[in-house]
Design an enzyme around this catalytic site. Structure first.
Site, PDB file in Angstrom:
ATOM      1  N   ALA B  77     -60.780-110.817  -3.985  1.00  0.00           N
ATOM      2  CA  ALA B  77     -60.057-110.088  -2.796  1.00  0.00           C
ATOM      3  C   ALA B  77     -60.071-108.835  -2.801  1.00  0.00           C
ATOM      4  O   ALA B  77     -60.272-108.469  -4.154  1.00  0.00           O
ATOM      5  CB  ALA B  77     -58.619-111.099  -3.158  1.00  0.00           C
ATOM      6  N   CYS B  78     -60.059-107.876  -1.812  1.00  0.00           N
ATOM      7  CA  CYS B  78     -59.712-106.491  -1.820  1.00  0.00           C
ATOM      8  C   CYS B  78     -58.724-105.703  -2.608  1.00  0.00           C
ATOM      9  O   CYS B  78     -58.127-105.859  -2.637  1.00  0.00           O
ATOM     10  CB  CYS B  78     -60.549-106.350  -0.396  1.00  0.00           C
ATOM     11  SG  CYS B  78     -60.002-103.874  -0.531  1.00  0.00           S
ATOM     12  N   ILE B  79     -59.647-105.096  -3.690  1.00  0.00           N
ATOM     13  CA  ILE B  79     -58.464-104.138  -4.254  1.00  0.00           C
ATOM     14  C   ILE B  79     -56.469-103.513  -3.202  1.00  0.00           C
ATOM     15  O   ILE B  79     -55.833-103.892  -3.521  1.00  0.00           O
ATOM     16  CB  ILE B  79     -58.163-103.999  -5.457  1.00  0.00           C
ATOM     17  CG1 ILE B  79     -57.764-103.488  -6.208  1.00  0.00           C
ATOM     18  CG2 ILE B  79     -59.131-102.689  -5.006  1.00  0.00           C
ATOM     19  CD1 ILE B  79     -58.128-102.583  -7.597  1.00  0.00           C
ATOM     20  N   CYS B  82     -55.469-106.125  -1.356  1.00  0.00           N
ATOM     21  CA  CYS B  82     -54.396-106.359  -1.752  1.00  0.00           C
ATOM     22  C   CYS B  82     -53.013-105.858  -2.249  1.00  0.00           C
ATOM     23  O   CYS B  82     -52.440-105.935  -1.952  1.00  0.00           O
ATOM     24  CB  CYS B  82     -54.734-107.052  -3.540  1.00  0.00           C
ATOM     25  SG  CYS B  82     -56.515-108.983  -2.981  1.00  0.00           S
TER      26      CYS B  82
END
Lengths: 117, 130
Positions: B77-79, B82
């Site tokens: 999941a892309c930081i 997120c």
């Protein structure tokens, strides 16, 4: 190494898609050969003189000025969509190459991968 | 053939998240492989372990977790996505002094470079939810 074409089709401020697309393009161009194609309402991302002060969203259109510095290879847009939206490439924050349907087809074929935003 | 799968749609508000899962299962069932699944935009919500759907609805997040863990496939999941959406692992919760972490098992929070790396190295990239 695989080249990547980014296709931007969403308008700029109604959702965060366009902004996160630009982030992905800048990141991608640090790794490999990247180009970008603006289609449909995505063309609106490029309109010069956007102000988001009253919206409270980030005016990320200023980031498009960095595309050349990041080495983004080709920056193109759909010519039919340009005409249909009543825009002119002079209205944009950066130089963009308008492509007809055949030109867009070639651009897509010239790249190994396409990422849509 | 090796696939990279990109998910842009949130579970429940977009059908893309479940379609991507069904596609991913079909990829493996057909004898192909998946190098990574990358959750970007609202797709990052899939990694939220606090989602509690009604019992008569598909537990989309849990099914993704089972898929990732069961098949040893990276779910990233892309930081940036997120953090904007309140999905944190322990490190980020500490860094931003938030009350707790909520990253689901099987998911890892990482950077956009993982999307580019997966795209470059896959034979095909398939995006859901644009």
């Amino acid at each position: 190494m695989s080249s990547i074409l980014y296709v931007f089709s969403q308008p700029p401020h109604g959702s965060i898609n366009a902004q996160e697309g630009l982030d992905a393009l800048l990141m991608g161009s640090a790794f490999t050969t990247c180009s970008v194609l603006f289609v449909g309402q995505g063309l609106m991302q490029l309109i010069e003189g956007q102000s988001t002060d009253e919206l409270g969203t980030k005016n990320f259109s200023l980031g498009f000025g960095a595309l050349k510095d990041y080495g983004v290879n080709r920056i193109a847009c759909s010519k039919p969509d340009l005409v249909a939206s009543g825009l002119n490439s002079d209205d944009f924050v950066i130089d963009v190459e308008p492509l007809d349907a055949a030109g867009m087809q070639l651009l897509i074929r010239d790249h190994d991968k396409v990422l849509n935003f | 053939m090796n696939f990279a799968i990109v998910v842009h749609g949130a579970p429940y508000s977009s059908e893309a998240c479940l379609s991507a899962l069904n596609f991913a299962k079909a990829v493996l069932a057909s004898g192909h492989s998946i190098n990574r699944v990358f959750f970007y935009h609202d797709g990052a919500y899939t990694a939220n372990n606090l989602i509690a759907p009604p019992q008569d609805e598909t537990p989309v997040g849990e099914q993704w977790q089972a898929f990732g863990i069961g098949n040893n496939i990276e779910l990233i999941a892309c930081i940036a996505s997120c953090l904007r959406r309140g999905i944190l692992d322990e490190t980020e919760a500490d860094r931003y002094e938030k009350s707790g972490s909520n990253i689901a098992p099987g998911f890892t929070i990482s950077g956009l470079g993982q999307l580019i790396d997966a795209s470059i190295n896959a034979d095909r990239v398939v995006t859901f939810g644009v």
